[in-house]
Structures are given as structure tokens and as C-alpha cells.
Design a protein around this motif. Structure first.
Motif, short mmCIF file in Angstrom:
data_model
loop_
_atom_site.label_atom_id
_atom_site.label_comp_id
_atom_site.label_asym_id
_atom_site.label_seq_id
_atom_site.Cartn_x
_atom_site.Cartn_y
_atom_site.Cartn_z
N PRO A 256 5.95 2.30 13.17
CA PRO A 256 6.99 1.70 12.33
C PRO A 256 6.43 0.60 11.44
O PRO A 256 5.70 -0.28 11.92
CB PRO A 256 7.98 1.13 13.35
CG PRO A 256 7.78 1.94 14.58
CD PRO A 256 6.32 2.28 14.60
N GLY A 257 6.73 0.66 10.16
CA GLY A 257 6.24 -0.33 9.22
C GLY A 257 4.95 0.07 8.52
O GLY A 257 4.53 -0.62 7.58
N ASP A 258 4.32 1.15 8.94
CA ASP A 258 3.16 1.64 8.20
C ASP A 258 3.60 2.06 6.81
O ASP A 258 4.72 2.55 6.61
CB ASP A 258 2.53 2.84 8.91
CG ASP A 258 1.54 2.42 9.99
OD1 ASP A 258 1.04 1.29 9.93
OD2 ASP A 258 1.27 3.24 10.89
N VAL A 259 2.70 1.89 5.85
CA VAL A 259 2.99 2.25 4.46
C VAL A 259 1.93 3.20 3.95
O VAL A 259 0.73 2.98 4.17
CB VAL A 259 3.05 1.00 3.56
CG1 VAL A 259 3.17 1.39 2.09
CG2 VAL A 259 4.23 0.10 3.96
N ILE A 260 2.37 4.26 3.27
CA ILE A 260 1.47 5.21 2.62
C ILE A 260 1.72 5.18 1.12
O ILE A 260 2.83 5.48 0.66
CB ILE A 260 1.69 6.64 3.14
CG1 ILE A 260 1.46 6.72 4.66
CG2 ILE A 260 0.76 7.63 2.42
CD1 ILE A 260 1.85 8.06 5.27
N LEU A 261 0.71 4.77 0.35
CA LEU A 261 0.78 4.87 -1.11
C LEU A 261 0.36 6.29 -1.49
O LEU A 261 -0.69 6.76 -1.06
CB LEU A 261 -0.14 3.85 -1.77
CG LEU A 261 0.14 2.38 -1.52
CD1 LEU A 261 -0.79 1.50 -2.35
CD2 LEU A 261 1.59 2.02 -1.83
#
Length: 299
Positions: A256-261
Motif C-alpha cells: 500500500p502506497g507504492d507508486v508506479i510511474l
């Protein structure tokens, strides 16, 4: 729902945009007033609850608006300091390279990549909307912009099947994958050139996935000093969001809270003739349909 993180009177807070107002609700104060001890205390805790959190907030706002003191729980945007919607990711920000064919071409690739190309940016690079960012003139003379759709993960997953990928998505925000091109070239890899302080601004909001039913058909426009440099659409991604989540989660446990550009369209400074990089005083605006506009000035 549009959610933002912000700083108010020295406190790091989060909450939803007030409907039809340029203001934000202080959900932590609202929950305390309504004696909801189990309410999440951070944005990442909130994200981990997925759409259940959205329902919690809707009920909280309804009850607050029905009371007599609703105004004390909301702050005008002009009175807060905007932060990245996820102020600090659990691990490095994950990024996808050359995910638009025309961008791969302008970067000199003979052919688009056959497999997903993944690199990362340090969490210390994260910045917020309306934040003034360093131009890093002591480190680089080739600082470049890359406007991108960013995916925020809602729950822990490994080896996520493609058909279930969207179950792991909380929502979407805007990212600018700012890059020191000379550092990237000198070190023969991406990490250092992508991780200078302030080179991962995100925002202004994270928009929950229920408001963006088709993230694969959103316009992505980047302006430098109001000149359009990038004008693309997420429909042009070679590897779609569900493919990215499935592939990355084969190797990395998503949290939770990981970000993928998800990659940038064509039109970056390096691809111009002659190459045109950011300079002191420039303002970069990245707009994505359904989310808003991320604005940063460079000094």
C-alpha cells in the motif's frame, strides 16, 4: 474522490477536496470530533483500506456537514502547503521507461523495448504540487521533464494476475519524472540521474479509481512556460497498467502506497532540435485528464 496531503500549522495532514470549493477537509480532526478512534492516521494507512476508506470519508463528511461547526474542519488551499499525495512511498518510486513508442524513438532507440523496462527513483526525490524545485546547476546542465500518469497501489500483492491487477489499484495521480540527462549518461544507468532531490514531484491529488473508469484513455499534456511540449494519451502506452502491475509484481512485492510511474509521451527536452533543457525560472505544468495539473517552478 480527490484526496491530497498537506501541511497546516506544522502538521502533516490529509483529506478530500471540498466539493465546489478550493479547500480541503481535515479528516483527522473530524474523526477525533466524532470519536472514531480506528480512523487511519496516515495517507498510506488510508490507502491500505481501499474503497472502504472512501466510504468512511463520505460518511464523515456527511455527518460533519450536518453539524453546526463544519467550517472549522476545512482549510482554504491558499492556507496550506501542498505535499505529494503519498509524501513518502514504502520503497523507491517505480518507473517505466520508454513505454510510448514515439518517446523511445526520440531517445534514440532503434526499436521500442520488447519487455517492460523498470527503474526507480529514491523516495527523497518526492516533492509536491506548487513546490519550488532546485535546478541543480552544480550537478547538471541538462535537467529534463517527463510528464506521466502515476498509479497508487492499495494492497500487498506478489505475482498478481493481469486480470486482477486493478483490484490492487487505489487511484491515480500525476508525476514528473525529472531527469539529469548528463548524470544518467555518465553513470550508464538511471538511478542517480533520476533521484536528485525534488526530481519526483507528484500531485496535486490522488484520484480514486472509481472516478477514472478508463485510465488507458487520458490526455497527458506538459507545458514549459505555457508552451506545449508533450501532448499524448495513455492509450498509446505499449505496456498497459494491468501488464505493468503483473510484470513488476513477479519480482517485487507491491505494498500500500507504492507508486508506479507509467512512462512519458514524446516531447521531452532531450528529443528537441536542438535539445532544450530546463533553466532557472522555468515553470512546468503537467495536466492529466480527470486528475488536474501539477505545477512546479525551478530555481
Amino acid at each position: 474522490m480527490k484526496l491530497l496531503s498537506f501541511r497546516y500549522e506544522g502538521q502533516t495532514l490529509f483529506g478530500p477536496k471540498v466539493k465546489r470549493e478550493e479547500a480541503v477537509w481535515d479528516v483527522l480532526a473530524m474523526a477525533q470530533a466524532q470519536q472514531q478512534a480506528d480512523f487511519p492516521k496516515t495517507m498510506i494507512e488510508a490507502v491500505s483500506l481501499g474503497m472502504d476508506f472512501v466510504e468512511m470519508v463520505r460518511k464523515l463528511v456527511e455527518e460533519t456537514e450536518a453539524g453546526e461547526n463544519a467550517a472549522q474542519f476545512k482549510y482554504a488551499f491558499t492556507d496550506v502547503e501542498w505535499l505529494s499525495p503519498i509524501p513518502r512511498t514504502p520503497k523507491n518510486v517505480m518507473c517505466v521507461g520508454k513505454n510510448y513508442a514515439e518517446h523511445a524513438q526520440e531517445m534514440g532507440a532503434e526499436a521500442p523495448p520488447e519487455k517492460v523496462m523498470v527503474f526507480t527513483k529514491a523516495p527523497t526525490a518526492i516533492a509536491g504540487d506548487e513546490q519550488t524545485l532546485p535546478i541543480h546547476s552544480d550537478m547538471t546542465d541538462s535537467l529534463d521533464y517527463e510528464g506521466e500518469l502515476a498509479v497508487v497501489i492499495s494492497k500487498t500483492g506478489k505475482n498478481i494476475p493481469k486480470q486482477l491487477a486493478y483490484d490492487y489499484v487505489f487511484g491515480y495521480t500525476i508525476g514528473n519524472d525529472i531527469t539529469a540527462r548528463n548524470v544518467q549518461a555518465d553513470h550508464k544507468q538511471f538511478f542517480l540521474g533520476k533521484s536528485l532531490d525534488g526530481t519526483c514531484p507528484m500531485g496535486p491529488y490522488v484520484v480514486t479509481k472509481d472516478e477514472i473508469p478508463n485510465p488507458q484513455n487520458l490526455s497527458v499534456v506538459t507545458k514549459v512556460n505555457d508552451e506545449v511540449r508533450q501532448n499524448g494519451n495513455t492509450s498509446s502506452m505499449m505496456f498497459k497498467i494491468d501488464e505493468l502491475i503483473a510484470e513488476i509484481s513477479k519480482y517485487v512485492t507491491l505494498e500500500p502506497g507504492d507508486v508506479i510511474l507509467t512512462g512519458t509521451p514524446a516531447g521531452v527536452g532531450k528529443g528537441m532540435t536542438p535539445p532544450t533543457f530546463l533553466k532557472k525560472g522555468d515553470t512546468v505544468k503537467v495536466s492529466i485528464e480527470g486528475i488536474g495539473t501539477l505545477v512546479n517552478r525551478f530555481e
